[in-house]
Design an enzyme around this catalytic site. Structure first.
Site: not given
Ligand code: ACM
Ligand code: ZN
Length: 775
Positions: A171, A200, A275, A339-340, A406, A481-483
């Site tokens: 990010r 990502d 991702h 994830d996601e 998580w 996480w660095t958004e």
């Molecule tokens: C995550 O926070 N999507 C692992």
């Protein structure tokens, strides 16, 4: 004689046997302090026993000490003795339990660290450094410091084997030098894992020789650093992609070695199957659609574009990438993300559908499981283990997979039940991209609310697991996480001191966990971080301005902090508090709308930014109120009192001022105590559709006099539409003509289910309310 003089006398007369403070974080298993100290000088040597591995640790310690002290710190093989720090490595000590255990003893003229494994020796060295003055962490020589080590005896070992910190470099990209500083911080907290989130949607950050476009194309995006992360302008035709970067394989080797020298394992994460849109900017043929994408300059949600599970080329690519990754990272574990992943494309893709048929799979969840199992077989064939986010449980867990839990504790709980190893990092305790103090006064964060005290209370082993099952909980990890973290300075702010609290939760025995005691050691730790020039947050000193409604009906304002023991100064006239402003010593009584400001001073300096809240004093403030429907336990605030406490919520629904109803209406009755003329009622609502929170469909305000029936009823609709983007607060107001009433009823109708276009279509919608203001 003043108290100050008495202390001076004591220091002089006890000089040789003084007891210096010992303030270690994480707290060791056992610490016995003794009077006196070992004063190191220019002639102090570092002596080692135990061959090349012990020599390595001795050299590390010498390097740490030479810079701040400017002493030579000669390193030599030999025996413990006068004016020596001895590092003794002997496998015979291993029975002390586990390879990270150590013992440390400091006498009046020497210190001895013993361990059965170099890991333990290194952890012991970290403790030894913390015993020394904080200037020992300075990156420059420091004059005028007495380099004393207090006499003590310590035996120590970690509670958990996985004590990790994660960093997302996709990010935002972080330079090699910062990665090393981050590893230094992990080391000083006696943590042992660095989870490096290398790929990502916003950029691929690792050089892969076989696929040069990953770093020529996928590592760069158009620069939208000045725009909101969640709504950046898409790239313009021909616009150069200038923001980003990547680590060369040489740099990666250097970092892995740097971490290894600090007994820290670097776990690389290569995301799949979702991702991964940045990959399709370079190699579009690997996705289901084959469409060439651009590297996202901001948030990319939902994660539609994912690797095609039907194409063999996908697996050839991933295996080739992982082969180069494994050559760079010696870690037992390789993190494959997981994830996601949105399965929309898989549903529509003929190749993915064929794969489901050919493999006899039930659905897309099973296709994901098949995908991950296939990657696990590959990793296992190379002697490695697979770890992934908890979504890899969906459709069935790969046979030997380790789960990083998580989305809560549930995934980890289930995996442990199934006999799989687990690393716990639930968002509520371990997401250090969340706010750590009142969002109104903090730099923008992704959301959430996780204070230092909350992190400190993290217990990785969930209740309900058997003894055998709970041994599958390897430990925990803080995730950064660095958004909303664009640079190293801000990463330090978000990670610290929460990482400090986490380190103790993961290292120290559960019985030793004590918030007040931790707090008392934190000031010393901050001095260390000051020396390291870390921009840590002081959010824990933020003064919380909280309403205080007693059952008897008394109403006051309390000023709380996570750091009791420091004086809080406040004002009630909107001015900024000074050291001469009144000192808080109990709930404040107010009887008019008041702007309250409060702050902590230490030695005349602001400890944290000033807190300010306007308390709305109105007819219903502090009055008795009743709810027909209960708010959710997760967003309960102060229960019904949250609606009549004079406090409005911030732009974050998790700030404790908002209360939330899942799929239910809000049905409130306020008793004003006696009939009063009412001119206006305003109720505050919140919408954030990404969090499934919507404005009420309509709000009905009803006035009832004592002993009578409804005298007036007004229904209003919020103006905010369900399509509104981001977090929106809206007060909904009804106007009355001085109607006399004792009871005020507010019925806010939940819109019921999330609308058809919404990701939660058909699921219960949330309704959030803060204050009902009656005038
Ligand atoms: C995550 O926070 N999507 C692992
Ligand atoms: Zn496909």
């Amino acid at each position: 004689m003043s108290a100050g003089c008495a202390v001076m006398l004591l220091l002089v007369s006890c000089h040789r046997r003084e007891t210096l403070p010992v303030q270690l974080i994480p707290a060791p298993v056992s610490l016995e302090q003794r009077p006196g100290s070992f004063a190191c000088g220019p002639g102090t040597q570092i002596i080692y026993q135990g061959g090349a591995e012990a020599l390595g640790e001795a050299e590390y310690l010498a390097t740490c000490l030479r810079i701040p002290t400017a002493y030579p710190w000669e390193v030599a093989e030999g025996a413990p003795g006068k004016d020596r720090i001895a590092l003794l490595l002997d496998p015979g000590f291993r029975d002390m339990s586990g390879q990270e255990s150590y013992s440390l003893e400091v006498f009046g003229s020497q210190a001895v660290v013993m361990a059965g494994h170099p890991d333990g020796l290194f952890r012991g060295i970290q403790t030894l450094l913390q015993l020394m003055p904080p200037e020992v962490f300075s990156p420059e020589p420091v004059q005028g410091v007495e380099w004393k080590i207090p006499c003590c005896r310590i035996t120590d070992q970690p509670r958990f084997s996985w004590r990790g910190m994660h960093l997302d470099v996709s990010r935002h990209f972080f330079p090699v030098d910062f990665i090393k500083r981050y590893i230094d911080l992990i080391a000083m907290h006696r943590m042992n894992v660095f989870h490096w989130h290398l790929t990502d949607d916003n950029g691929w950050r690792i050089e892969i020789k076989k696929y040069p476009l990953l770093t020529e194309v996928s590592a760069w995006r158009v620069d939208r650093e000045d725009e909101p992360w969640r709504s950046p302008t898409p790239p313009k035709p021909g616009e150069p992609a200038t923001y980003g970067g990547f680590y060369t394989q040489e740099e990666i080797r250097e970092i892995v070695q740097y971490a290894a020298d600090r007994h820290i394992t670097v776990i690389p994460e290569i995301e799949m199957p979702g991702h991964t849109s940045e990959v399709f900017a370079a190699y579009p043929e690997l996705s289901c659609t084959g469409k060439k994408l651009y590297v996202q300059p901001g948030s990319y949600w939902p994660n539609n574009d994912i690797f095609c599970a039907g194409k063999e080329e996908t697996f050839e690519f991933l295996e080739n990438v992982l082969t180069e990754v494994m050559a760079l990272f010696p870690s037992e574990y390789i993190h494959i993300g997981g994830d996601e992943a949105d399965k929309t494309r898989w549903k529509a893709c003929p190749l993915c559908r064929k794969r489901i048929l050919d493999e006899g799979l039930a659905d897309e969840d099973e296709l994901q499981s098949w995908f991950i199992k296939r990657m696990e077989m590959f990793l296992q064939s190379k002697g490695r283990k697979l770890i992934g986010w908890d979504e890899i449980l969906e459709g069935g867990l790969a046979p030997e997979a380790t789960v990083m839990s998580w989305r809560g504790f549930e995934g980890g709980f289930e995996a442990a039940r199934q006999g799989h190893d687990v690393v716990m990092c639930p968002t509520s305790y371990c997401y250090f991209d969340y706010y750590q103090a009142d969002p109104d006064f903090e730099p923008e964060a992704i959301g959430g609310f996780t204070t230092l005290k909350k992190v400190y209370s993290f217990e990785p082993v969930p209740e309900g697991l058997s003894g055998t099952e709970s041994r599958h909980i390897l430990g925990g990890q803080g995730n950064v996480w660095t958004e909303f973290i664009p640079n190293p300075e801000h990463a330090g702010y978000m990670a610290l001191p929460r990482m400090t609290a986490l380190a103790e939760a993961l290292w120290s025995p559960k019985e030793l966990r004590n918030w007040d005691n931790f707090r008392s050691r934190l000031d010393a730790h901050f001095k260390r971080l000051d020396q390291m020039k870390v921009n840590y947050s002081k959010g824990s000193w933020k003064v919380d301005i909280r309403p205080d409604i007693q059952p008897g009906g008394s109403y006051g304002i309390s000023l709380e902090t996570e750091q009791p023991g420091y004086p809080v100064h406040y004002t009630l006239d909107g001015s900024d508090p000074t050291t001469t402003s009144p000192l808080y010593d109990g709930p404040l009584t107010i009887d008019t709308t008041t702007a309250i400001k409060a702050v902590i001073f230490v030695d005349g300096f602001l400890k944290e930014k000033v807190s300010s809240k306007t308390v709305h004093f109105h007819l219903a403030t502090g009055k008795r109120a009743f709810l027909k429907t209960e708010p959710s336990e997760r967003y309960f605030g102060n229960g019904v009192n949250s609606l009549v406490d004079g406090m409005t919520g911030s732009g974050s629904f998790r700030d404790g001022y908002w209360i939330g109803f899942e799929g239910k209406d809000l049905e409130l009755e306020i008793d004003l105590g006696t009939d009063m003329p009412v001119q206006e009622i305003t109720a505050g609502f919140f919408q954030q559709t990404g969090a499934w929170i919507f404005m009420p469909a309509e709000v009905t305000f009803i006035l009832v006099p004592s002993g009578g029936d409804t005298v007036a009823s007004v229904t209003e609709k919020p103006e905010t539409t369900t399509e509104a983007i981001g977090a929106v607060t809206e007060p909904v107001t009804a106007v009355f003509d001085n109607i006399h009433a004792r009871f005020v009823r507010v019925h806010a109708r939940n819109m019921g289910a999330c609308p058809s276009w919404h990701e939660g279509a058909g699921n219960p919608a949330w309704l959030f309310a803060d204050e009902v203001i009656v005038r």
